[in-house]
Design a protein around this motif. Sequence first.
Motif, PDB file in Angstrom:
ATOM      1  N   GLY A   9     -48.653  60.295  73.006  1.00 46.51           N
ATOM      2  CA  GLY A   9     -49.187  60.992  71.847  1.00 46.51           C
ATOM      3  C   GLY A   9     -48.747  60.475  70.492  1.00 46.51           C
ATOM      4  O   GLY A   9     -49.018  61.106  69.477  1.00 46.51           O
ATOM      5  N   PHE A  10     -48.080  59.345  70.457  1.00 43.17           N
ATOM      6  CA  PHE A  10     -47.696  58.760  69.181  1.00 43.17           C
ATOM      7  C   PHE A  10     -48.734  57.742  68.755  1.00 43.17           C
ATOM      8  O   PHE A  10     -49.389  57.120  69.585  1.00 43.17           O
ATOM      9  N   LEU A  11     -48.880  57.581  67.449  1.00 41.13           N
ATOM     10  CA  LEU A  11     -49.909  56.706  66.898  1.00 41.13           C
ATOM     11  C   LEU A  11     -49.326  55.885  65.755  1.00 41.13           C
ATOM     12  O   LEU A  11     -48.697  56.450  64.850  1.00 41.13           O
ATOM     13  N   ARG A  12     -49.532  54.583  65.787  1.00 38.09           N
ATOM     14  CA  ARG A  12     -49.100  53.706  64.699  1.00 38.09           C
ATOM     15  C   ARG A  12     -50.158  53.799  63.606  1.00 38.09           C
ATOM     16  O   ARG A  12     -51.254  53.295  63.748  1.00 38.09           O
ATOM     17  N   ILE A  13     -49.842  54.504  62.517  1.00 37.48           N
ATOM     18  CA  ILE A  13     -50.813  54.644  61.436  1.00 37.48           C
ATOM     19  C   ILE A  13     -50.553  53.662  60.307  1.00 37.48           C
ATOM     20  O   ILE A  13     -51.392  53.490  59.423  1.00 37.48           O
ATOM     21  N   HIS A  14     -49.396  53.024  60.338  1.00 39.79           N
ATOM     22  CA  HIS A  14     -48.994  52.077  59.293  1.00 39.79           C
ATOM     23  C   HIS A  14     -47.891  51.231  59.903  1.00 39.79           C
ATOM     24  O   HIS A  14     -47.241  51.651  60.857  1.00 39.79           O
ATOM     25  N   GLN A  15     -47.659  50.070  59.344  1.00 35.73           N
ATOM     26  CA  GLN A  15     -46.590  49.211  59.859  1.00 35.73           C
ATOM     27  C   GLN A  15     -45.260  49.965  59.878  1.00 35.73           C
ATOM     28  O   GLN A  15     -44.435  49.755  60.763  1.00 35.73           O
ATOM     29  N   SER A  16     -45.075  50.871  58.942  1.00 33.29           N
ATOM     30  CA  SER A  16     -43.817  51.614  58.827  1.00 33.29           C
ATOM     31  C   SER A  16     -43.818  52.975  59.499  1.00 33.29           C
ATOM     32  O   SER A  16     -42.782  53.631  59.549  1.00 33.29           O
ATOM     33  N   TYR A  17     -44.983  53.454  59.981  1.00 33.48           N
ATOM     34  CA  TYR A  17     -45.085  54.820  60.496  1.00 33.48           C
ATOM     35  C   TYR A  17     -45.641  54.872  61.911  1.00 33.48           C
ATOM     36  O   TYR A  17     -46.785  54.512  62.146  1.00 33.48           O
ATOM     37  N   LEU A  18     -44.832  55.350  62.818  1.00 30.62           N
ATOM     38  CA  LEU A  18     -45.269  55.690  64.172  1.00 30.62           C
ATOM     39  C   LEU A  18     -45.176  57.212  64.244  1.00 30.62           C
ATOM     40  O   LEU A  18     -44.077  57.772  64.181  1.00 30.62           O
ATOM     41  N   THR A  19     -46.318  57.878  64.321  1.00 30.68           N
ATOM     42  CA  THR A  19     -46.372  59.321  64.104  1.00 30.68           C
ATOM     43  C   THR A  19     -46.828  60.060  65.355  1.00 30.68           C
ATOM     44  O   THR A  19     -47.761  59.639  66.021  1.00 30.68           O
ATOM     45  N   ASN A  20     -46.180  61.177  65.642  1.00 27.79           N
ATOM     46  CA  ASN A  20     -46.588  62.037  66.740  1.00 27.79           C
ATOM     47  C   ASN A  20     -47.861  62.770  66.309  1.00 27.79           C
ATOM     48  O   ASN A  20     -47.862  63.482  65.302  1.00 27.79           O
ATOM     49  N   MET A  21     -48.942  62.604  67.056  1.00 25.72           N
ATOM     50  CA  MET A  21     -50.226  63.178  66.657  1.00 25.72           C
ATOM     51  C   MET A  21     -50.221  64.696  66.605  1.00 25.72           C
ATOM     52  O   MET A  21     -51.021  65.280  65.886  1.00 25.72           O
ATOM     53  N   LYS A  22     -49.319  65.350  67.320  1.00 22.52           N
ATOM     54  CA  LYS A  22     -49.297  66.811  67.249  1.00 22.52           C
ATOM     55  C   LYS A  22     -48.807  67.296  65.892  1.00 22.52           C
ATOM     56  O   LYS A  22     -48.969  68.463  65.559  1.00 22.52           O
ATOM     57  N   HIS A  23     -48.252  66.415  65.070  1.00 23.31           N
ATOM     58  CA  HIS A  23     -47.797  66.775  63.733  1.00 23.31           C
ATOM     59  C   HIS A  23     -48.798  66.373  62.650  1.00 23.31           C
ATOM     60  O   HIS A  23     -48.551  66.601  61.467  1.00 23.31           O
ATOM     61  N   ILE A  24     -49.927  65.797  63.042  1.00 28.59           N
ATOM     62  CA  ILE A  24     -50.976  65.437  62.085  1.00 28.59           C
ATOM     63  C   ILE A  24     -51.980  66.588  62.034  1.00 28.59           C
ATOM     64  O   ILE A  24     -52.436  67.066  63.064  1.00 28.59           O
ATOM     65  N   THR A  25     -52.311  67.021  60.822  1.00 32.96           N
ATOM     66  CA  THR A  25     -53.307  68.095  60.681  1.00 32.96           C
ATOM     67  C   THR A  25     -54.676  67.543  60.334  1.00 32.96           C
ATOM     68  O   THR A  25     -55.686  68.184  60.615  1.00 32.96           O
ATOM     69  N   ALA A  26     -54.729  66.357  59.709  1.00 30.34           N
ATOM     70  CA  ALA A  26     -56.014  65.759  59.342  1.00 30.34           C
ATOM     71  C   ALA A  26     -55.831  64.277  59.044  1.00 30.34           C
ATOM     72  O   ALA A  26     -54.760  63.838  58.638  1.00 30.34           O
ATOM     73  N   VAL A  27     -56.910  63.547  59.269  1.00 29.17           N
ATOM     74  CA  VAL A  27     -56.986  62.132  58.889  1.00 29.17           C
ATOM     75  C   VAL A  27     -58.231  62.006  58.025  1.00 29.17           C
ATOM     76  O   VAL A  27     -59.342  62.273  58.495  1.00 29.17           O
ATOM     77  N   CYS A  28     -58.029  61.658  56.758  1.00 30.12           N
ATOM     78  CA  CYS A  28     -59.164  61.520  55.847  1.00 30.12           C
ATOM     79  C   CYS A  28     -58.774  60.685  54.631  1.00 30.12           C
ATOM     80  O   CYS A  28     -57.608  60.669  54.235  1.00 30.12           O
ATOM     81  N   MET A  29     -59.758  60.003  54.098  1.00 29.82           N
ATOM     82  CA  MET A  29     -59.585  59.234  52.864  1.00 29.82           C
ATOM     83  C   MET A  29     -58.361  58.310  52.895  1.00 29.82           C
ATOM     84  O   MET A  29     -57.577  58.256  51.960  1.00 29.82           O
ATOM     85  N   TYR A  30     -58.188  57.623  54.017  1.00 28.56           N
ATOM     86  CA  TYR A  30     -57.111  56.655  54.190  1.00 28.56           C
ATOM     87  C   TYR A  30     -55.708  57.269  54.125  1.00 28.56           C
ATOM     88  O   TYR A  30     -54.739  56.625  53.740  1.00 28.56           O
ATOM     89  N   HIS A  31     -55.619  58.538  54.550  1.00 26.12           N
ATOM     90  CA  HIS A  31     -54.335  59.222  54.624  1.00 26.12           C
ATOM     91  C   HIS A  31     -54.283  60.092  55.880  1.00 26.12           C
ATOM     92  O   HIS A  31     -55.305  60.561  56.354  1.00 26.12           O
ATOM     93  N   ALA A  32     -53.065  60.277  56.366  1.00 27.59           N
ATOM     94  CA  ALA A  32     -52.817  61.249  57.430  1.00 27.59           C
ATOM     95  C   ALA A  32     -52.025  62.385  56.803  1.00 27.59           C
ATOM     96  O   ALA A  32     -51.008  62.142  56.134  1.00 27.59           O
ATOM     97  N   LEU A  33     -52.498  63.598  56.988  1.00 25.34           N
ATOM     98  CA  LEU A  33     -51.805  64.765  56.465  1.00 25.34           C
ATOM     99  C   LEU A  33     -51.004  65.394  57.597  1.00 25.34           C
ATOM    100  O   LEU A  33     -51.541  65.683  58.667  1.00 25.34           O
ATOM    101  N   LEU A  34     -49.724  65.626  57.349  1.00 26.60           N
ATOM    102  CA  LEU A  34     -48.836  66.167  58.370  1.00 26.60           C
ATOM    103  C   LEU A  34     -48.627  67.658  58.169  1.00 26.60           C
ATOM    104  O   LEU A  34     -48.851  68.190  57.081  1.00 26.60           O
TER     105      LEU A  34
END
Length: 67
Positions: A9-34
């Motif tokens: 359930g982790f996702l590499r959204i940026h070279q510096s960020y490996l993020t657990n998708m359960k902590h993402i509330t939205a993906v829009c406009m080239y940003h992930a909102l946590l």
Amino acid sequence: MEKELTETGFLRIHQSYLTNMKHITAVCMYHALLVNGTRLEIPKARYKSVEEAYSAYVIMNAAQEMI
């Protein structure tokens, strides 16, 4: 190690960020909102794959909640 995290359930959204998708509330406009209000930038080159992976994650979790 990243491969094992991606499978859980982790996702590499940026070279510096490996993020657990359960902590993402939205993906829009080239940003992930946590859930904590943090807004992480997603590079244009990675945005489409991040958006697709997150959408698939949301759909899969919604289907599991219906069961």
